[in-house]
Design a protein around this motif. Sequence first.
Motif, PDB file in Angstrom:
ATOM      1  N   LYS A   1      -7.501  17.360  -9.300  1.00  0.00           N
ATOM      2  CA  LYS A   1      -7.410  16.944  -7.902  1.00  0.00           C
ATOM      3  C   LYS A   1      -7.185  15.437  -7.915  1.00  0.00           C
ATOM      4  O   LYS A   1      -7.900  14.708  -8.609  1.00  0.00           O
ATOM      5  CB  LYS A   1      -8.715  17.285  -7.178  1.00  0.00           C
ATOM      6  CG  LYS A   1      -8.689  17.039  -5.718  1.00  0.00           C
ATOM      7  CD  LYS A   1      -7.948  18.159  -5.066  1.00  0.00           C
ATOM      8  CE  LYS A   1      -8.187  18.160  -3.576  1.00  0.00           C
ATOM      9  NZ  LYS A   1      -7.234  19.044  -2.946  1.00  0.00           N
ATOM     10  N   VAL A   2      -6.207  14.944  -7.170  1.00  0.00           N
ATOM     11  CA  VAL A   2      -5.893  13.517  -7.133  1.00  0.00           C
ATOM     12  C   VAL A   2      -6.720  12.858  -6.028  1.00  0.00           C
ATOM     13  O   VAL A   2      -6.711  13.314  -4.886  1.00  0.00           O
ATOM     14  CB  VAL A   2      -4.385  13.284  -6.864  1.00  0.00           C
ATOM     15  CG1 VAL A   2      -4.070  11.794  -6.812  1.00  0.00           C
ATOM     16  CG2 VAL A   2      -3.540  13.989  -7.909  1.00  0.00           C
ATOM     17  N   VAL A   3      -7.430  11.791  -6.396  1.00  0.00           N
ATOM     18  CA  VAL A   3      -8.224  11.035  -5.430  1.00  0.00           C
ATOM     19  C   VAL A   3      -7.814   9.571  -5.539  1.00  0.00           C
ATOM     20  O   VAL A   3      -7.907   8.975  -6.613  1.00  0.00           O
ATOM     21  CB  VAL A   3      -9.743  11.175  -5.708  1.00  0.00           C
ATOM     22  CG1 VAL A   3     -10.548  10.324  -4.747  1.00  0.00           C
ATOM     23  CG2 VAL A   3     -10.162  12.631  -5.632  1.00  0.00           C
ATOM     24  N   GLU A   4      -7.335   8.993  -4.425  1.00  0.00           N
ATOM     25  CA  GLU A   4      -6.980   7.569  -4.417  1.00  0.00           C
ATOM     26  C   GLU A   4      -8.210   6.768  -4.011  1.00  0.00           C
ATOM     27  O   GLU A   4      -8.842   7.055  -3.003  1.00  0.00           O
ATOM     28  CB  GLU A   4      -5.828   7.300  -3.450  1.00  0.00           C
ATOM     29  CG  GLU A   4      -5.347   5.862  -3.530  1.00  0.00           C
ATOM     30  CD  GLU A   4      -4.011   5.646  -2.836  1.00  0.00           C
ATOM     31  OE1 GLU A   4      -3.655   4.467  -2.650  1.00  0.00           O
ATOM     32  OE2 GLU A   4      -3.335   6.628  -2.478  1.00  0.00           O
ATOM     33  N   LEU A   5      -8.535   5.763  -4.816  1.00  0.00           N
ATOM     34  CA  LEU A   5      -9.714   4.941  -4.562  1.00  0.00           C
ATOM     35  C   LEU A   5      -9.355   3.765  -3.661  1.00  0.00           C
ATOM     36  O   LEU A   5      -8.303   3.138  -3.833  1.00  0.00           O
ATOM     37  CB  LEU A   5     -10.303   4.439  -5.880  1.00  0.00           C
ATOM     38  CG  LEU A   5     -10.704   5.533  -6.880  1.00  0.00           C
ATOM     39  CD1 LEU A   5     -11.205   4.911  -8.176  1.00  0.00           C
ATOM     40  CD2 LEU A   5     -11.753   6.449  -6.288  1.00  0.00           C
TER      41      LEU A   5
ATOM     42  N   GLN B   1       2.819   1.070 -14.321  1.00  0.00           N
ATOM     43  CA  GLN B   1       3.451   2.373 -14.484  1.00  0.00           C
ATOM     44  C   GLN B   1       3.684   3.060 -13.134  1.00  0.00           C
ATOM     45  O   GLN B   1       2.888   2.911 -12.211  1.00  0.00           O
ATOM     46  CB  GLN B   1       2.600   3.261 -15.398  1.00  0.00           C
ATOM     47  CG  GLN B   1       1.225   3.577 -14.871  1.00  0.00           C
ATOM     48  CD  GLN B   1       0.336   4.220 -15.924  1.00  0.00           C
ATOM     49  OE1 GLN B   1       0.792   4.581 -17.000  1.00  0.00           O
ATOM     50  NE2 GLN B   1      -0.933   4.382 -15.616  1.00  0.00           N
ATOM     51  N   PRO B   2       4.790   3.799 -13.011  1.00  0.00           N
ATOM     52  CA  PRO B   2       5.041   4.530 -11.767  1.00  0.00           C
ATOM     53  C   PRO B   2       4.158   5.774 -11.692  1.00  0.00           C
ATOM     54  O   PRO B   2       3.876   6.403 -12.708  1.00  0.00           O
ATOM     55  CB  PRO B   2       6.522   4.905 -11.866  1.00  0.00           C
ATOM     56  CG  PRO B   2       6.834   4.892 -13.318  1.00  0.00           C
ATOM     57  CD  PRO B   2       5.894   3.899 -13.956  1.00  0.00           C
ATOM     58  N   LEU B   3       3.720   6.108 -10.491  1.00  0.00           N
ATOM     59  CA  LEU B   3       2.891   7.296 -10.262  1.00  0.00           C
ATOM     60  C   LEU B   3       3.540   8.177  -9.193  1.00  0.00           C
ATOM     61  O   LEU B   3       2.921   8.493  -8.184  1.00  0.00           O
ATOM     62  CB  LEU B   3       1.481   6.873  -9.817  1.00  0.00           C
ATOM     63  CG  LEU B   3       0.715   5.921 -10.727  1.00  0.00           C
ATOM     64  CD1 LEU B   3      -0.578   5.458 -10.067  1.00  0.00           C
ATOM     65  CD2 LEU B   3       0.435   6.574 -12.063  1.00  0.00           C
ATOM     66  N   PRO B   4       4.792   8.604  -9.396  1.00  0.00           N
ATOM     67  CA  PRO B   4       5.482   9.351  -8.346  1.00  0.00           C
ATOM     68  C   PRO B   4       4.870  10.736  -8.142  1.00  0.00           C
ATOM     69  O   PRO B   4       4.487  11.414  -9.088  1.00  0.00           O
ATOM     70  CB  PRO B   4       6.911   9.461  -8.864  1.00  0.00           C
ATOM     71  CG  PRO B   4       6.771   9.430 -10.339  1.00  0.00           C
ATOM     72  CD  PRO B   4       5.604   8.496 -10.601  1.00  0.00           C
ATOM     73  N   GLY B   5       4.773  11.119  -6.886  1.00  0.00           N
ATOM     74  CA  GLY B   5       4.302  12.455  -6.552  1.00  0.00           C
ATOM     75  C   GLY B   5       2.794  12.623  -6.572  1.00  0.00           C
ATOM     76  O   GLY B   5       2.290  13.654  -6.150  1.00  0.00           O
ATOM     77  N   LEU B   6       2.058  11.645  -7.045  1.00  0.00           N
ATOM     78  CA  LEU B   6       0.599  11.750  -7.074  1.00  0.00           C
ATOM     79  C   LEU B   6       0.058  11.176  -5.776  1.00  0.00           C
ATOM     80  O   LEU B   6       0.074   9.971  -5.568  1.00  0.00           O
ATOM     81  CB  LEU B   6       0.022  11.006  -8.280  1.00  0.00           C
ATOM     82  CG  LEU B   6       0.414  11.560  -9.645  1.00  0.00           C
ATOM     83  CD1 LEU B   6      -0.118  10.665 -10.761  1.00  0.00           C
ATOM     84  CD2 LEU B   6      -0.072  12.976  -9.822  1.00  0.00           C
ATOM     85  N   ALA B   7      -0.398  12.062  -4.905  1.00  0.00           N
ATOM     86  CA  ALA B   7      -0.879  11.645  -3.585  1.00  0.00           C
ATOM     87  C   ALA B   7      -2.338  12.033  -3.418  1.00  0.00           C
ATOM     88  O   ALA B   7      -2.785  13.044  -3.958  1.00  0.00           O
ATOM     89  CB  ALA B   7      -0.036  12.298  -2.496  1.00  0.00           C
ATOM     90  N   ASP B   8      -3.049  11.227  -2.661  1.00  0.00           N
ATOM     91  CA  ASP B   8      -4.462  11.487  -2.403  1.00  0.00           C
ATOM     92  C   ASP B   8      -4.635  12.895  -1.844  1.00  0.00           C
ATOM     93  O   ASP B   8      -3.955  13.287  -0.904  1.00  0.00           O
ATOM     94  CB  ASP B   8      -5.001  10.450  -1.408  1.00  0.00           C
ATOM     95  CG  ASP B   8      -6.509  10.504  -1.267  1.00  0.00           C
ATOM     96  OD1 ASP B   8      -7.186  10.890  -2.236  1.00  0.00           O
ATOM     97  OD2 ASP B   8      -7.008  10.153  -0.186  1.00  0.00           O
ATOM     98  N   GLY B   9      -5.525  13.659  -2.446  1.00  0.00           N
ATOM     99  CA  GLY B   9      -5.777  15.027  -2.017  1.00  0.00           C
ATOM    100  C   GLY B   9      -4.851  16.058  -2.636  1.00  0.00           C
ATOM    101  O   GLY B   9      -5.054  17.257  -2.460  1.00  0.00           O
ATOM    102  N   GLY B  10      -3.831  15.597  -3.366  1.00  0.00           N
ATOM    103  CA  GLY B  10      -2.887  16.515  -4.003  1.00  0.00           C
ATOM    104  C   GLY B  10      -3.424  17.070  -5.307  1.00  0.00           C
ATOM    105  O   GLY B  10      -4.533  16.755  -5.742  1.00  0.00           O
ATOM    106  N   ASP B  11      -2.614  17.906  -5.921  1.00  0.00           N
ATOM    107  CA  ASP B  11      -2.971  18.507  -7.209  1.00  0.00           C
ATOM    108  C   ASP B  11      -2.044  17.980  -8.289  1.00  0.00           C
ATOM    109  O   ASP B  11      -0.938  17.513  -8.002  1.00  0.00           O
ATOM    110  CB  ASP B  11      -2.832  20.030  -7.139  1.00  0.00           C
ATOM    111  CG  ASP B  11      -3.850  20.659  -6.201  1.00  0.00           C
ATOM    112  OD1 ASP B  11      -5.008  20.186  -6.203  1.00  0.00           O
ATOM    113  OD2 ASP B  11      -3.487  21.596  -5.481  1.00  0.00           O
TER     114      ASP B  11
END
Length: 181
Positions: free
Chosen positions: A90-94, A60-70
Amino acid sequence: MTEQLLQRALVEEATKKSGLIWVRSGGPAAPQGHEVPTRALWHVWHDGAACLVGDGPGEQPLPGLADGGDAVVTVRSKDKGGRLVSWSAKVVELSPGSPEWEAAVGELKGKRLNAPDGEAMPERWARECRVLRLEPSGATAELSDGSLAAPPLPSPATTRQPIPAGLPRLLLKKKRKRRQG
Protein backbone atom coordinates in the motif's frame (compact mmCIF):
# COMPACT_ATOMS: atom_id res chain seq x y z
CA MET A 1 -0.66 -17.85 11.15
CA THR A 2 2.88 -19.25 11.15
CA GLU A 3 2.98 -19.02 7.34
CA GLN A 4 2.06 -15.32 7.49
CA LEU A 5 4.78 -14.63 10.07
CA LEU A 6 7.37 -16.42 7.93
CA GLN A 7 6.31 -14.46 4.83
CA ARG A 8 6.46 -11.19 6.78
CA ALA A 9 9.95 -12.06 8.05
CA LEU A 10 11.12 -12.94 4.53
CA VAL A 11 9.76 -9.66 3.12
CA GLU A 12 11.40 -7.62 5.88
CA GLU A 13 14.81 -9.33 5.84
CA ALA A 14 15.10 -9.45 2.05
CA THR A 15 14.02 -5.83 1.60
CA LYS A 16 16.22 -4.61 4.45
CA LYS A 17 19.34 -6.21 2.94
CA SER A 18 18.74 -5.29 -0.70
CA GLY A 19 19.98 -1.92 -1.94
CA LEU A 20 17.44 -1.83 -4.77
CA ILE A 21 13.87 -2.97 -5.11
CA TRP A 22 11.82 -3.25 -8.30
CA VAL A 23 8.48 -1.49 -7.98
CA ARG A 24 5.47 -1.66 -10.27
CA SER A 25 2.54 0.60 -9.48
CA GLY A 26 -1.04 -0.53 -9.75
CA GLY A 27 -0.76 -3.88 -8.02
CA PRO A 28 -2.26 -7.14 -9.24
CA ALA A 29 -5.79 -5.71 -9.54
CA ALA A 30 -4.87 -2.67 -11.68
CA PRO A 31 -7.08 -2.13 -14.72
CA GLN A 32 -5.48 -3.06 -18.03
CA GLY A 33 -3.35 -0.19 -19.38
CA HIS A 34 -3.00 1.61 -16.03
CA GLU A 35 0.27 0.03 -14.99
CA VAL A 36 3.53 1.91 -15.19
CA PRO A 37 6.64 -0.15 -16.11
CA THR A 38 8.60 -1.68 -13.25
CA ARG A 39 11.41 0.56 -11.96
CA ALA A 40 14.48 -0.15 -9.86
CA LEU A 41 14.43 2.20 -6.86
CA TRP A 42 16.78 2.73 -3.93
CA HIS A 43 15.13 2.67 -0.55
CA VAL A 44 15.57 2.12 3.17
CA TRP A 45 13.57 -0.24 5.35
CA HIS A 46 12.19 1.75 8.26
CA ASP A 47 9.47 0.98 10.77
CA GLY A 48 7.97 -1.93 8.83
CA ALA A 49 7.97 -0.42 5.33
CA ALA A 50 10.20 0.44 2.39
CA CYS A 51 10.71 4.23 2.33
CA LEU A 52 11.48 6.07 -0.92
CA VAL A 53 12.24 9.63 -1.89
CA GLY A 54 11.87 11.01 -5.40
CA ASP A 55 9.99 13.01 -8.04
CA GLY A 56 12.16 16.05 -7.52
CA PRO A 57 15.15 17.53 -9.38
CA GLY A 58 18.10 15.14 -9.16
CA GLU A 59 16.07 12.38 -7.46
CA GLN A 60 14.64 9.11 -8.73
CA PRO A 61 11.30 9.21 -10.56
CA LEU A 62 8.30 7.62 -8.81
CA PRO A 63 5.74 7.46 -11.64
CA GLY A 64 2.38 5.90 -10.89
CA LEU A 65 2.95 5.67 -7.14
CA ALA A 66 0.10 7.62 -5.59
CA ASP A 67 -1.01 7.98 -2.00
CA GLY A 68 -3.50 5.22 -1.21
CA GLY A 69 -2.57 3.24 -4.33
CA ASP A 70 -1.16 -0.25 -4.61
CA ALA A 71 2.20 -1.48 -5.80
CA VAL A 72 4.05 -4.74 -6.30
CA VAL A 73 7.60 -4.88 -4.95
CA THR A 74 10.13 -7.47 -6.12
CA VAL A 75 13.26 -7.95 -4.04
CA ARG A 76 16.51 -9.49 -5.23
CA SER A 77 19.15 -11.39 -3.35
CA LYS A 78 22.06 -9.14 -2.42
CA ASP A 79 24.68 -11.83 -3.02
CA LYS A 80 23.35 -13.68 -6.09
CA GLY A 81 21.10 -11.00 -7.62
CA GLY A 82 18.20 -13.41 -8.23
CA ARG A 83 14.61 -12.65 -7.25
CA LEU A 84 13.80 -13.67 -3.67
CA VAL A 85 10.29 -12.45 -3.01
CA SER A 86 7.57 -10.32 -4.54
CA TRP A 87 5.06 -8.61 -2.25
CA SER A 88 2.03 -6.34 -2.46
CA ALA A 89 2.23 -2.91 -0.88
CA LYS A 90 0.00 0.00 0.00
CA VAL A 91 1.50 3.38 -0.98
CA VAL A 92 1.42 6.06 1.73
CA GLU A 93 2.73 9.57 1.03
CA LEU A 94 4.20 11.22 4.12
CA SER A 95 3.48 14.88 4.83
CA PRO A 96 6.61 17.05 5.11
CA GLY A 97 7.35 17.93 8.72
CA SER A 98 5.22 15.17 10.24
CA PRO A 99 6.93 12.89 12.79
CA GLU A 100 6.71 9.96 10.33
CA TRP A 101 8.27 12.08 7.56
CA GLU A 102 11.10 13.26 9.85
CA ALA A 103 11.88 9.68 10.91
CA ALA A 104 11.85 8.36 7.32
CA VAL A 105 13.97 11.27 6.04
CA GLY A 106 16.47 10.69 8.85
CA GLU A 107 16.99 7.14 7.56
CA LEU A 108 16.93 8.08 3.85
CA LYS A 109 19.44 10.90 4.34
CA GLY A 110 22.07 8.44 5.56
CA LYS A 111 21.68 6.27 2.46
CA ARG A 112 21.52 9.00 -0.21
CA LEU A 113 24.74 8.92 -2.19
CA ASN A 114 26.26 11.91 -3.98
CA ALA A 115 23.69 14.45 -2.87
CA PRO A 116 24.45 17.86 -4.37
CA ASP A 117 23.36 19.77 -1.27
CA GLY A 118 24.57 17.67 1.68
CA GLU A 119 22.99 18.80 4.94
CA ALA A 120 20.37 20.95 3.16
CA MET A 121 18.93 17.83 1.52
CA PRO A 122 15.91 17.40 3.90
CA GLU A 123 14.77 20.97 3.25
CA ARG A 124 14.96 20.38 -0.51
CA TRP A 125 13.06 17.12 -0.15
CA ALA A 126 10.34 18.92 1.84
CA ARG A 127 9.99 21.60 -0.87
CA GLU A 128 10.46 19.63 -4.08
CA CYS A 129 10.12 15.87 -3.54
CA ARG A 130 7.80 13.19 -2.28
CA VAL A 131 8.62 10.74 0.50
CA LEU A 132 6.66 7.49 0.24
CA ARG A 133 6.20 4.41 2.40
CA LEU A 134 5.47 1.10 0.71
CA GLU A 135 3.73 -0.82 3.47
CA PRO A 136 3.42 -4.59 3.00
CA SER A 137 -0.23 -5.57 2.69
CA GLY A 138 0.46 -9.16 3.70
CA ALA A 139 0.31 -10.87 0.32
CA THR A 140 3.36 -12.34 -1.39
CA ALA A 141 3.17 -13.32 -5.05
CA GLU A 142 4.48 -16.36 -6.88
CA LEU A 143 7.72 -15.65 -8.71
CA SER A 144 7.63 -16.49 -12.40
CA ASP A 145 10.19 -18.88 -13.83
CA GLY A 146 10.85 -16.78 -16.94
CA SER A 147 13.13 -13.82 -17.36
CA LEU A 148 11.75 -10.39 -16.55
CA ALA A 149 14.56 -8.66 -18.43
CA ALA A 150 13.51 -5.46 -20.18
CA PRO A 151 15.35 -2.61 -21.88
CA PRO A 152 16.20 0.27 -19.52
CA LEU A 153 13.57 2.97 -19.20
CA PRO A 154 14.40 6.42 -20.59
CA SER A 155 16.00 8.71 -18.03
CA PRO A 156 17.66 12.11 -18.01
CA ALA A 157 20.37 10.61 -15.78
CA THR A 158 23.38 9.48 -17.74
CA THR A 159 27.05 8.87 -17.29
CA ARG A 160 27.76 8.25 -20.98
CA GLN A 161 29.73 10.97 -22.66
CA PRO A 162 32.10 10.95 -25.63
CA ILE A 163 35.55 9.74 -24.69
CA PRO A 164 38.21 12.45 -24.48
CA ALA A 165 40.19 12.86 -27.71
CA GLY A 166 43.53 12.05 -26.06
CA LEU A 167 42.40 8.86 -24.32
CA PRO A 168 43.25 6.40 -27.14
CA ARG A 169 46.82 7.77 -27.28
CA LEU A 170 47.21 7.42 -23.51
CA LEU A 171 45.98 3.83 -23.59
CA LEU A 172 48.27 2.90 -26.49
CA LYS A 173 51.25 4.52 -24.73
CA LYS A 174 50.72 2.28 -21.67
CA LYS A 175 50.57 -0.85 -23.85
CA ARG A 176 53.81 0.08 -25.59
CA LYS A 177 55.59 0.62 -22.27
CA ARG A 178 54.48 -2.84 -21.05
CA ARG A 179 55.76 -4.52 -24.22
CA GLN A 180 59.14 -2.75 -23.99
CA GLY A 181 59.63 -3.60 -20.30
